[in-house]
Write an enzyme that holds these catalytic residues in place. Structure first.
Site, PDB file in Angstrom:
ATOM      1  CE1 TYR A  80       5.360  -0.496  24.718  1.00 13.20           C
ATOM      2  CE2 TYR A  80       3.162  -2.198  24.837  1.00 13.20           C
ATOM      3  CZ  TYR A  80       3.838  -1.285  25.462  1.00 13.20           C
ATOM      4  OH  TYR A  80       3.879  -1.710  26.684  1.00 13.20           O
ATOM      5  CG  ASN A 122       9.750   6.680  31.319  1.00 10.78           C
ATOM      6  OD1 ASN A 122      10.507   7.672  31.733  1.00 10.78           O
ATOM      7  ND2 ASN A 122       8.447   7.045  31.548  1.00 10.78           N
ATOM      8  CB  CYS A 162       5.464   4.749  30.004  1.00 12.89           C
ATOM      9  SG  CYS A 162       6.332   4.868  31.708  1.00 12.89           S
ATOM     10  CG  HIS A 163       0.509   6.356  32.118  1.00 11.20           C
ATOM     11  ND1 HIS A 163       1.411   7.438  32.723  1.00 11.20           N
ATOM     12  CD2 HIS A 163      -1.043   7.128  31.897  1.00 11.20           C
ATOM     13  CE1 HIS A 163       0.649   8.571  32.549  1.00 11.20           C
ATOM     14  NE2 HIS A 163      -0.376   8.683  32.051  1.00 11.20           N
ATOM     15  CD  GLU A 193      -2.981  10.413  31.453  1.00 17.39           C
ATOM     16  OE1 GLU A 193      -3.464  10.609  29.928  1.00 17.39           O
ATOM     17  OE2 GLU A 193      -2.124  10.497  32.177  1.00 17.39           O
TER      18      GLU A 193
END
Length: 167
Positions: free
Chosen positions: A97, A120, A128-129, A155
């Site tokens: 953040y 979001n 945002c993850h 990912e």
């Protein structure tokens, strides 16, 4: 208009029109089923929705790392700035953040970045993850931390995949 995608981690609702995708979110448990009367075939949906459906499908099938669907996001200028910064986080990587606040030109606004993250409207597409606590902990994901963990692992495993990946 709405379309639904049955992802491995829950049904995703896509909403938008010719101007762009407005919403990409996991269906809440209370609404565990698709709403009657709003199911569309992909052929009858506006182009941005068809593209979003195809790109989300490619993402879950390990064939896409970046999204190019046209967005039509509603939010404050600060939120939109944060969402643009989120899109710069590379596939398979994370940021904090604080780092996002610095990238947006507001180094002390890490809590406000968290608020923008929470608002979001297009999860996965605006990733945002990929934002975690500065200590590396998984924090703050409205769809559930278990989904955030799943997406990050998905990912991470594929971040060095072959050139078959669509960019």
């Amino acid at each position: 208009m709405k379309l639904y995608y049955p992802s491995p981690i829950g049904i995703i609702e896509l909403e938008g029109d010719e101007k762009g995708l407005r919403n990409c979110s996991f269906v809440k448990k209370k609404k565990d089923r698709m709403e009657p009367g709003v199911r569309l075939t992909a052929q009858s949906a506006p182009e941005p929705l068809r593209e979003a459906l195809e790109q989300i499908d490619d993402y879950f099938k390990d064939q896409r790392q970046e999204f190019s669907v046209r967005l039509n996001l509603k939010g404050t200028e600060f939120q939109k700035k944060v969402w643009r910064c989120l899109q710069e986080i590379p596939f398979g990587q994370t940021s904090s953040y604080r780092a996002i606040a610095e990238a947006c030109g507001h180094p002390g606004a890490f809590r406000a970045v968290g608020g923008a993250n929470h608002q979001n409207p297009v999860v996965i597409i605006v990733p945002c993850h990929r934002v975690i606590g500065s200590d590396g902990s998984l924090v703050g994901f409205g769809a559930g931390l278990w989904r955030k963990k799943w997406l990050l692992e998905h990912e991470h495993k594929r971040s060095s995949s072959s050139s078959q990946i669509k960019k």
